[in-house]
Scaffold this motif. Structure first.
Motif, short mmCIF file in Angstrom:
data_model
loop_
_atom_site.label_atom_id
_atom_site.label_comp_id
_atom_site.label_asym_id
_atom_site.label_seq_id
_atom_site.Cartn_x
_atom_site.Cartn_y
_atom_site.Cartn_z
N ILE A 10 0.82 -1.22 0.00
CA ILE A 10 0.00 0.00 0.00
C ILE A 10 0.85 1.27 0.00
CG2 ILE A 10 -1.77 1.29 1.27
CD1 ILE A 10 -2.81 -1.24 -0.16
N PRO A 11 1.92 1.37 0.80
CA PRO A 11 2.73 2.60 0.74
C PRO A 11 3.33 2.86 -0.64
CG PRO A 11 3.23 1.40 2.74
CD PRO A 11 2.35 0.51 1.89
N ASP A 12 3.75 1.81 -1.34
CA ASP A 12 4.31 1.97 -2.68
C ASP A 12 3.25 2.50 -3.65
OD1 ASP A 12 6.41 1.72 -4.68
OD2 ASP A 12 5.20 0.06 -5.48
N ILE A 13 2.04 2.02 -3.50
CA ILE A 13 0.95 2.51 -4.36
C ILE A 13 0.70 3.99 -4.07
CG2 ILE A 13 -1.52 2.29 -4.85
CD1 ILE A 13 -1.15 -0.75 -4.29
N PHE A 14 0.67 4.36 -2.77
CA PHE A 14 0.48 5.76 -2.40
C PHE A 14 1.58 6.64 -2.98
CE2 PHE A 14 1.78 9.18 0.48
CZ PHE A 14 0.66 10.00 0.38
N TRP A 15 2.84 6.25 -2.79
CA TRP A 15 3.96 7.05 -3.29
C TRP A 15 3.95 7.09 -4.82
CZ3 TRP A 15 5.84 10.45 -0.28
CH2 TRP A 15 5.94 10.21 1.08
N SER B 59 0.53 2.02 -12.29
CA SER B 59 0.95 0.85 -13.07
C SER B 59 2.36 0.38 -12.70
CB SER B 59 0.91 1.20 -14.55
OG SER B 59 1.50 0.20 -15.33
N GLU B 60 3.29 1.32 -12.61
CA GLU B 60 4.70 0.95 -12.49
C GLU B 60 5.26 1.03 -11.07
OE1 GLU B 60 6.54 -0.29 -15.03
OE2 GLU B 60 4.68 -0.22 -16.18
N ALA C 119 9.70 3.64 -10.32
CA ALA C 119 9.71 3.90 -11.76
C ALA C 119 9.07 5.24 -12.09
CB ALA C 119 9.00 2.77 -12.51
N CYS C 120 7.99 5.57 -11.40
CA CYS C 120 7.29 6.82 -11.65
C CYS C 120 8.14 8.02 -11.29
CB CYS C 120 5.98 6.84 -10.88
SG CYS C 120 4.99 8.31 -11.17
N ILE C 121 8.73 8.00 -10.12
CA ILE C 121 9.54 9.13 -9.67
C ILE C 121 10.82 9.24 -10.50
CG2 ILE C 121 10.86 10.05 -7.72
CD1 ILE C 121 8.57 8.91 -5.91
N SER C 122 11.43 8.11 -10.83
CA SER C 122 12.62 8.15 -11.68
C SER C 122 12.29 8.71 -13.06
CB SER C 122 13.22 6.74 -11.84
OG SER C 122 13.64 6.24 -10.62
#
Length: 146
Positions: free
Chosen positions: A53-58, A90-91, A95-98
């Motif tokens: 869940i934290p990864d989805i939030f971030w 999705s990623e 991946a999104c922040i990079s």
């Protein structure tokens, strides 16, 4: 299974980038199609992704911030934020922040170069999605070690 997900996402971002370059806007139906595809891909790969869940939030956070910038300052397009939101879902956050950081670096370099050679003025608008596409491709190639 990861390669088909990358191919679909890269193709979708590429189509959005071309639309953004040509029209300086993105058709809503392309965003809706992307949202549907991202949701399906996420459901299909939920077990193998092992995301918490934290990864989805971030992963959502960069898109939410860009949407807020678009709404409050009008200095970004809301579609850019929606695409970033879907990419984060999705990623994942890394991946999104990079991809976001690479895209912001790329658009900054191009903007600075265009300003230095006096090809554009201070208020010139560049389409963002081509840079996000480049950022996504570069972060994926760095993540795969290629």
């Amino acid at each position: 299974m990861r390669s088909w997900k990358f191919a679909v996402t890269a193709m979708w971002l590429g189509i959005l980038a071309v639309a953004d370059i040509r029209r300086m806007r993105v058709p809503v139906w392309l965003l809706a199609a992307g949202g549907t595809i991202v949701t399906l891909m996420s459901v299909l790969t939920w077990q193998e992704a092992e995301r918490e869940i934290p990864d989805i939030f971030w992963g959502f956070l960069p898109g939410i911030v860009l949407i807020l910038v678009a709404v409050t300052t009008k200095k970004a397009g809301w579609a850019d934020g929606v695409v970033l939101l879907l990419l984060g879902f999705s990623e994942g956050s890394r991946a999104c922040i990079s991809g976001l950081m690479i895209s912001l670096l790329a658009i900054s370099v191009i903007s600075l170069a265009l300003l230095c050679v006096k090809k554009v003025g201070r208020n010139f608008k560049l389409p963002y999605l081509p840079f996000l596409w480049i950022g996504y491709l570069l972060q994926a190639s760095m993540a795969s070690g290629g």
